[in-house]
Design a protein around this motif. Structure first.
Motif, mmCIF file in Angstrom:
data_model
loop_
_atom_site.group_PDB
_atom_site.id
_atom_site.type_symbol
_atom_site.label_atom_id
_atom_site.label_comp_id
_atom_site.label_asym_id
_atom_site.label_seq_id
_atom_site.Cartn_x
_atom_site.Cartn_y
_atom_site.Cartn_z
ATOM 1 N N LYS A 177 51.060 69.883 -33.190
ATOM 2 C CA LYS A 177 49.519 70.367 -32.710
ATOM 3 C C LYS A 177 48.622 69.284 -32.239
ATOM 4 N N ALA A 178 48.163 69.151 -31.051
ATOM 5 C CA ALA A 178 47.176 68.139 -30.784
ATOM 6 C C ALA A 178 45.819 67.914 -31.491
ATOM 7 N N LEU A 179 45.423 67.202 -32.021
ATOM 8 C CA LEU A 179 44.159 66.981 -32.962
ATOM 9 C C LEU A 179 43.162 66.769 -32.014
ATOM 10 N N VAL A 180 41.977 67.575 -31.993
ATOM 11 C CA VAL A 180 40.693 67.287 -31.101
ATOM 12 C C VAL A 180 39.608 67.184 -32.079
ATOM 13 N N PRO A 181 39.104 66.128 -31.853
ATOM 14 C CA PRO A 181 37.635 65.697 -32.850
ATOM 15 C C PRO A 181 36.819 66.965 -32.910
ATOM 16 N N GLY A 182 36.639 67.273 -34.033
ATOM 17 C CA GLY A 182 35.501 68.429 -34.207
ATOM 18 C C GLY A 182 36.229 69.797 -34.306
ATOM 19 N N THR A 204 46.023 61.649 -33.620
ATOM 20 C CA THR A 204 45.629 62.444 -32.281
ATOM 21 C C THR A 204 46.571 63.774 -32.249
ATOM 22 N N ARG A 205 47.609 63.816 -33.392
ATOM 23 C CA ARG A 205 48.796 64.500 -33.183
ATOM 24 C C ARG A 205 49.120 65.030 -34.841
ATOM 25 N N VAL A 206 49.617 66.219 -34.855
ATOM 26 C CA VAL A 206 50.148 66.731 -36.204
ATOM 27 C C VAL A 206 51.670 67.003 -35.868
ATOM 28 N N TYR A 207 52.659 66.734 -36.849
ATOM 29 C CA TYR A 207 53.946 67.206 -36.786
ATOM 30 C C TYR A 207 54.103 67.619 -38.290
ATOM 31 N N LEU A 208 54.769 68.684 -38.180
ATOM 32 C CA LEU A 208 55.254 69.263 -39.639
ATOM 33 C C LEU A 208 56.355 70.125 -39.446
ATOM 34 N N THR A 209 57.162 70.330 -40.705
ATOM 35 C CA THR A 209 58.189 71.360 -40.672
ATOM 36 C C THR A 209 57.814 72.318 -41.985
ATOM 37 N N THR A 210 58.582 73.491 -41.598
ATOM 38 C CA THR A 210 58.624 74.660 -42.746
ATOM 39 C C THR A 210 59.902 75.073 -42.944
ATOM 40 N N THR A 263 47.019 79.070 -36.042
ATOM 41 C CA THR A 263 46.195 77.969 -36.077
ATOM 42 C C THR A 263 46.396 77.065 -35.013
ATOM 43 N N GLY A 264 47.195 77.393 -34.087
ATOM 44 C CA GLY A 264 47.286 76.788 -32.645
ATOM 45 C C GLY A 264 48.547 75.589 -32.566
ATOM 46 N N TYR A 265 49.248 75.929 -33.581
ATOM 47 C CA TYR A 265 50.550 74.927 -33.587
ATOM 48 C C TYR A 265 51.455 75.430 -32.806
ATOM 49 N N SER A 266 52.321 74.315 -31.863
ATOM 50 C CA SER A 266 53.161 74.888 -31.046
ATOM 51 C C SER A 266 54.688 74.736 -31.825
ATOM 52 N N ALA A 267 55.355 75.766 -31.602
ATOM 53 C CA ALA A 267 56.975 75.805 -32.319
ATOM 54 C C ALA A 267 57.659 74.886 -31.434
ATOM 55 N N LEU A 268 58.454 73.976 -31.940
ATOM 56 C CA LEU A 268 59.389 72.896 -31.394
ATOM 57 C C LEU A 268 60.647 73.676 -31.587
ATOM 58 N N PHE A 269 60.984 74.976 -31.589
ATOM 59 C CA PHE A 269 62.269 75.411 -31.345
ATOM 60 C C PHE A 269 61.996 76.987 -31.004
ATOM 61 N N ASP A 270 62.989 77.526 -30.724
ATOM 62 C CA ASP A 270 63.136 78.878 -30.027
ATOM 63 C C ASP A 270 62.489 80.041 -31.120
#
Length: 170
Positions: free
Chosen positions: A155-160, A113-119, A133-140
């Protein structure tokens, strides 16, 4: 023949261009900043990106890999996306966004139900893609990325939702 997705492994022969180009790219962008790029590329065993908890996908064009990515279990509800890559000769075509939507769709199908990633801080195009694409930054986001180094997103995953976004960008 056109474009198609192939679920495979990071050790499959067809995956070699992704792994090799991504390693070269990490070296070019970061040098030894995070250590040896080969160590980073081998940080996780291949089975972490395999069923039942993960996936490794390539976007093929006429049977040749042009983009790809992977995910593994981060926690019970969260998939961690890794190894997003687009072949250097195929950039600026929206392929990373297509791979991202495919990974989101597959992760949702597996119950995440959620994605986490780093770049990394020297990958501004990746940060821009995730924000677009709707991801929230977890940093300033106003801070100098070099002072943060590894930039986390969620990002929260929403079916569809991934399928709808894919149709809108195709």
């Amino acid at each position: 023949m056109g474009d198609s997705f192939l679920y495979t492994t990071s050790t499959a022969e067809i995956s070699r261009p992704l792994i090799e180009q991504l390693t070269v790219e990490y070296r070019a962008r970061y040098g030894d900043h995070f250590g040896d790029a080969s160590v980073e590329m081998n940080r996780y065993p291949p089975e972490r990106f395999a069923a039942p908890d993960g996936a490794f996908v390539l976007l093929l064009r006429d049977g040749k890999p042009i983009a790809g990515g992977a995910f593994m279990r981060y926690d019970e509800t969260t998939a961690e996306f890794k190894r997003m890559w687009t072949d250097t000769d195929h950039r600026r075509q929206g392929l990373a966004q297509r791979v991202l939507a495919e990974l989101e769709s597959h992760a949702t199908a597996l119950g995440y139900t959620r994605v986490y990633l780093t770049t990394g801080f020297r990958q501004p195009e990746a940060s821009a893609l995730y924000l677009k694409t709707g991801y929230s930054a977890l940093f300033d986001v106003t801070a100098d990325p070099a002072t943060i180094e590894k930039l986390p997103f969620e990002k929260a995953l929403v079916p569809g939702e991934a399928e709808r976004n894919e149709r809108l960008t195709a």
